[in-house]
Design a protein around this motif. Structure first.
Motif, PDB file in Angstrom:
ATOM      1  N   GLN A 104       1.191   4.227  -2.748  1.00  0.00           N
ATOM      2  CA  GLN A 104       1.070   5.649  -2.417  1.00  0.00           C
ATOM      3  C   GLN A 104       2.275   6.441  -2.918  1.00  0.00           C
ATOM      4  O   GLN A 104       2.148   7.603  -3.287  1.00  0.00           O
ATOM      5  CB  GLN A 104       0.916   5.828  -0.910  1.00  0.00           C
ATOM      6  N   LYS A 124       0.839  -1.199   0.000  1.00  0.00           N
ATOM      7  CA  LYS A 124       0.000   0.000   0.000  1.00  0.00           C
ATOM      8  C   LYS A 124       0.875   1.251   0.000  1.00  0.00           C
ATOM      9  O   LYS A 124       0.609   2.210  -0.730  1.00  0.00           O
ATOM     10  CB  LYS A 124      -0.919  -0.006   1.226  1.00  0.00           C
ATOM     11  N   ARG A 125       1.931   1.245   0.769  1.00  0.00           N
ATOM     12  CA  ARG A 125       2.854   2.389   0.798  1.00  0.00           C
ATOM     13  C   ARG A 125       3.601   2.531  -0.527  1.00  0.00           C
ATOM     14  O   ARG A 125       3.847   3.645  -0.985  1.00  0.00           O
ATOM     15  CB  ARG A 125       3.828   2.260   1.962  1.00  0.00           C
TER      16      ARG A 125
END
Length: 128
Positions: free
Chosen positions: A60, A56-57
């Motif tokens: 992002q 997820k990071r």
């Protein structure tokens, strides 16, 4: 008692940094598929939640594109990532040095500064 450095960093943070460095260093080239969550969890001996958080990071940071129900594809970070990635680039083993990044940032600043001064001169009023 001697003072030592104790790593108090979340597993997902460590995994994010490792995968980020692989992408920035070219071990995971643009267009390739990121290893599946289950396999990453087994490779590093962590739970899938930590892997999901790291991915997820990465998403992002615009280093990967996650397709729901499909594969996660590595993006060309030179085209998609933002300036906040500069620290990660400097930290990567095969990335440019901090001095190279600082030089490039100063060059960019000089270009932007000259352009800003030109625009100010064009927009200023006669009474200023």
């Amino acid at each position: 008692m001697t003072e030592g450095h104790i790593r108090r960093e979340a597993v997902s943070d460590q995994l994010f940094a490792l995968l980020r460095d692989r992408i920035l260093g070219g071990a995971l080239p643009a267009g390739s598929a990121l290893t599946a969550e289950r396999e990453l969890a087994a490779e590093f001996g962590v739970n899938r939640h930590a892997v999901r958080e790291a991915v997820k990071r990465l998403q992002q940071a615009r280093l990967v594109e996650v397709s729901h129900g499909g594969r996660t594809q590595v993006l060309d970070w030179r085209r998609t990532a933002g300036l906040e990635l500069a620290v990660g680039i400097a930290a990567a083993d095969s990335g440019p040095s901090v001095q190279d990044i600082a030089r490039d940032a100063l060059e960019m600043r000089a270009c932007v500064g000259a352009d800003a001064a030109r625009l100010c001169a064009l927009r200023c009023s006669a009474r200023a």
